[in-house]
Design an enzyme around this catalytic site. Sequence first.
Site, mmCIF file in Angstrom:
data_model
loop_
_atom_site.group_PDB
_atom_site.id
_atom_site.type_symbol
_atom_site.label_atom_id
_atom_site.label_comp_id
_atom_site.label_asym_id
_atom_site.label_seq_id
_atom_site.Cartn_x
_atom_site.Cartn_y
_atom_site.Cartn_z
ATOM 1 N N MET A 114 27.881 -66.930 -5.631
ATOM 2 C CA MET A 114 27.155 -66.345 -4.501
ATOM 3 C C MET A 114 25.766 -66.959 -4.375
ATOM 4 O O MET A 114 25.030 -67.057 -5.358
ATOM 5 C CB MET A 114 27.068 -64.818 -4.709
ATOM 6 C CG MET A 114 26.346 -64.098 -3.595
ATOM 7 S SD MET A 114 27.221 -64.288 -2.012
ATOM 8 C CE MET A 114 25.821 -64.250 -0.895
ATOM 9 N N HIS A 168 27.992 -76.369 -3.488
ATOM 10 C CA HIS A 168 28.240 -75.457 -2.356
ATOM 11 C C HIS A 168 27.155 -74.372 -2.281
ATOM 12 O O HIS A 168 26.535 -74.180 -1.233
ATOM 13 C CB HIS A 168 29.627 -74.828 -2.515
ATOM 14 C CG HIS A 168 29.998 -73.866 -1.438
ATOM 15 N ND1 HIS A 168 30.750 -74.226 -0.338
ATOM 16 C CD2 HIS A 168 29.718 -72.543 -1.277
ATOM 17 C CE1 HIS A 168 30.907 -73.172 0.440
ATOM 18 N NE2 HIS A 168 30.298 -72.132 -0.105
ATOM 19 N N GLU A 169 26.927 -73.695 -3.396
ATOM 20 C CA GLU A 169 25.943 -72.601 -3.370
ATOM 21 C C GLU A 169 24.546 -73.143 -3.129
ATOM 22 O O GLU A 169 23.755 -72.546 -2.393
ATOM 23 C CB GLU A 169 25.988 -71.788 -4.667
ATOM 24 C CG GLU A 169 27.363 -71.240 -5.051
ATOM 25 C CD GLU A 169 28.094 -70.512 -3.948
ATOM 26 O OE1 GLU A 169 27.443 -69.906 -3.075
ATOM 27 O OE2 GLU A 169 29.350 -70.559 -3.951
ATOM 28 N N HIS A 207 23.995 -73.922 0.509
ATOM 29 C CA HIS A 207 23.802 -72.714 1.322
ATOM 30 C C HIS A 207 22.316 -72.416 1.530
ATOM 31 O O HIS A 207 21.962 -71.686 2.456
ATOM 32 C CB HIS A 207 24.428 -71.496 0.631
ATOM 33 C CG HIS A 207 25.845 -71.192 1.041
ATOM 34 N ND1 HIS A 207 26.270 -71.199 2.346
ATOM 35 C CD2 HIS A 207 26.925 -70.821 0.303
ATOM 36 C CE1 HIS A 207 27.557 -70.851 2.396
ATOM 37 N NE2 HIS A 207 27.976 -70.623 1.162
HETATM 38 N N1 TRP Z 1 29.223 -66.587 0.009
HETATM 39 C C1 TRP Z 1 30.045 -66.863 -1.145
HETATM 40 C C2 TRP Z 1 30.355 -68.330 -1.067
HETATM 41 O O1 TRP Z 1 29.635 -69.136 -1.491
HETATM 42 C C3 TRP Z 1 31.304 -66.064 -1.162
HETATM 43 C C4 TRP Z 1 31.278 -64.796 -1.940
HETATM 44 C C5 TRP Z 1 30.888 -64.646 -3.195
HETATM 45 C C6 TRP Z 1 31.751 -63.541 -1.542
HETATM 46 N N2 TRP Z 1 31.094 -63.358 -3.599
HETATM 47 C C7 TRP Z 1 31.604 -62.671 -2.609
HETATM 48 C C8 TRP Z 1 32.269 -63.057 -0.389
HETATM 49 C C9 TRP Z 1 32.001 -61.348 -2.565
HETATM 50 C C10 TRP Z 1 32.659 -61.742 -0.325
HETATM 51 C C11 TRP Z 1 32.516 -60.880 -1.391
HETATM 52 O O2 TRP Z 1 31.273 -68.765 -0.493
HETATM 53 ZN ZN ZN Z 2 29.990 -70.308 0.667
#
Ligand code: TRP
Ligand code: ZN
Length: 880
Positions: free
Chosen positions: A270, A304-305, A308
């Site tokens: 995340m 990826h993270e 973001h």
């Molecule tokens: N945004 C995260 C990604 O990099 C995805 C994600 C991580 C997520 N934990 C989550 C989405 C829990 C929904 C619920 O793609």
């Molecule tokens: Zn993502």
Amino acid sequence: MRTETGQVYKLKDYRPTNFVVERIDLTFELDPKETKIVSRVILHRREGVAPDAALVFDGDELTLDSLQLDGNEIEPSLYDVTPETLTIRGLPESEPFEVTVNTTISPEANTKLMGLYRTNGAYCTQCEAEGFRRITYFYDRPDVLAVYTVTIIAAKDDVKQLLSNGNFLGGGNYDEGRHFAAWFDPHPKPSYLFALVGADLGLVEDTFTTMSDREVALKIYVEHGKEGRAGYAMDALKRSMKWDEEKFGREYDLDIFQIVAVSDFNMGAMENKGLNVFNDKYVLADPETATDADYANIEAIIAHEYFHNWTGNRITCRDWFQLCLKEGLTVYRDHAFSADQRSAAVKRIAEIRLLKAHQFPEDAGPLAHPVRPESYKEINNFYTATVYEKGSEVVRMIRTILGADDFRKGMDLYFERHDGDAATIEDFLACFAEASGRDLKQFALWYSQAGTPSVSVSTDWNEAAGTFEVTLEQSLAPTPDQSRKALMHIPLAYGLILPDGAEFDGQPDAGDAEGGVFHLTKRKQTFTFSNVPGRPVLSINRSFSAPVNIAMEQSAADLAHIARHDSDGVSRWQALNEQAMRHLVAVSKLARDGRNLSSAKELAEILIATAADESLEPAFRAQALALPAESDIAREIGSNIDPDAIHTAREAVLSEVAKSGLDVFTKLADGAPTGTYSPNATDAGLRALAGAAIAYASIAEGQPARAKAAYDKSDNMTVMSQALQILAHQFPGSSETADALGNFKARFATDPLALDKWYSIQAMAPGSDSGVRVEELLNSSDFDRTNPNRIRALIGAFSAGNPTGFNAADGTGYRMLAREVVDIDKRNPQLAARLLTAMRSWRSLEAGRQELARQALVSIREAGELSPDVGDIVDRMLAN
Ligand code: TRP
Ligand code: ZN
């Protein structure tokens, strides 16, 4: 648990909030059972909003302790509160005001892993998509951006690190036995990017100097004793930071970037601002416990993270319908990064395989939805292959249509114009339209129309005239809620390969084509090439320029011609794969009808020649040897699927290839690099090729000895797990397999990530009786029913990765999944719903299995209290 099934959210209903948030100040007093949260929010009424309009905050399973306005208790008659909403009336007309919300939550009791929860003794948060509302009442939606100050108070003994987003303000002793830390994040952000960690972890540190010469502190927190496994992640992080500067001109924007690895996590990782939280599977690696694939995943997910930070955080989404704005684009960026770090062709082949394996079936079944959905019941269920992977393909098509220069101009404009915004797909597309002067209206249908388009291709060679005609015709089948489809703009990269292997360099006389790309925008278009010196072979949809199904009658000889001569490595693989697929589909159908299987001689010859061709990259040769999986063949057949017949047919082909290539495979089997293990792409390619060769040679020999020797000799997890898989999948009853499984289990008994591989390999061992083994493993003492990685390693691997076992003709596989989904749903709905999607293609099964699958789905629906997550998936799967 919320059980309402009615609420449907619609894109067209978007409205901004009544109030604008200026700042939020949060104080946490961490405690396993009673964490106290004070949230002070400064707001003002949005211009034009009625003076009596109420403030409505979101909650989820919350109770309110007390509520103040500018420091004074709010009279009960002026607010209403339920676990899901807090509504406050009588707020100031135009002046800013401060609302203070006091809540108490139990992190320990939070088994959903959304909001603030406990993992391995640590406190951690997961707020995307709607987890923040499980912490405090707030505008928990991505278009509400605020500047956060966070103070964390916790017991000194067991909570050493107190972390949140942004830059560290200060900290110290608080009161008897407790300390505190304060963090300030200057970048306005939505609540889903909030993060907090309270833990006692080991730390790995480094620094990165940005393009404008600022030094950024990099910190990765892992379990004590695992610091030695964080080096690769740190290296990948630094490479990502550099790459984003060089390729997109994007610089990091805080003094510190932190990553925390946790062992209980619903997804991969995340991107919380300045404080990424990772599933430890995507951080921890050393040669002994991680495979080459694990290293590649770590590199991709770290990137990826990190990416973001610009595509997601600096520019976020207006609402969750726009999820692909950040996810599709960020996947596109991490793909481009990995392609630059490794062999671009091999990386692209892996992407095509993944897209077809996960996204194509989704688009062809009851869960099909557009890249940008227009309605949802549960947003957690829309973190899908369509939003992520097809979303990335759509961005890739924009680049194909615009060319590299205009694509970069469009990206620059997007960053410049929308920095600090909560944006939409329309905003994104407008930047590319403006930067290139192109009309992208028809192209935009890729965001709104679900389903995989089909393009049928026919060619006509006129020897006398020296002309070659290519006719393309598009179609798109109906999907749930979309019965009529409009014509799309499909960019198809092509090449004409002449008899001598050279590529024809002329352009078509007429029709919309440029730079080796046909632009199919009408139902049917013909492109005519003149002065073609000899009958060419058409190589179409090169590198998978568009995510479509191509229907074309192309002879085996023509496919072999492409496989031999195409200047594009991905296209050569596509041709090989197509040839393998055709044969496998044909023999699978014969097997289903109880007929004799035809010989795979031609296919075997070309595969063996490719395997032996030392002018090709080893990783490419390994990809060529990896036949389409049973699930790929099933997808291609499309209906009346008999998984046993597919298995029988594929095994027969494997065996024929193995036997006729035994000499070649025996030679290649020893080709894994010796000496110190390195995860670099070249060495990984050599290991992949050697592993494939050991598998084929073992099949030809019909003996486990070779794989057992490889297992015993192995000094890294890549070779070790390859060998274990050959043993468990090809020689299940042998004493060698039992030995190796026992050895592996004993060796990694205290290493959860390695032990997950032991579970997965067994869960995917083919055969209709493998469900029995899975039931045993489910009952084994170290099967942790609360850890998502472990659940995915066993139940996920079995239901999504074992076609013959899961689809056992007596329905035991379906019933087992149904039972587990209902059980897991009580603790972790998000995980349960995702596991259940393994059944999304149930309608393409033969009648007997279809009925058993339907009964299992109905049994879930009737199991009583279902979460909105599982309820939504099961309803859509059963809808007609
Ligand atoms: N945004 C995260 C990604 O990099 C995805 C994600 C991580 C997520 N934990 C989550 C989405 C829990 C929904 C619920 O793609
Ligand atoms: Zn993502």
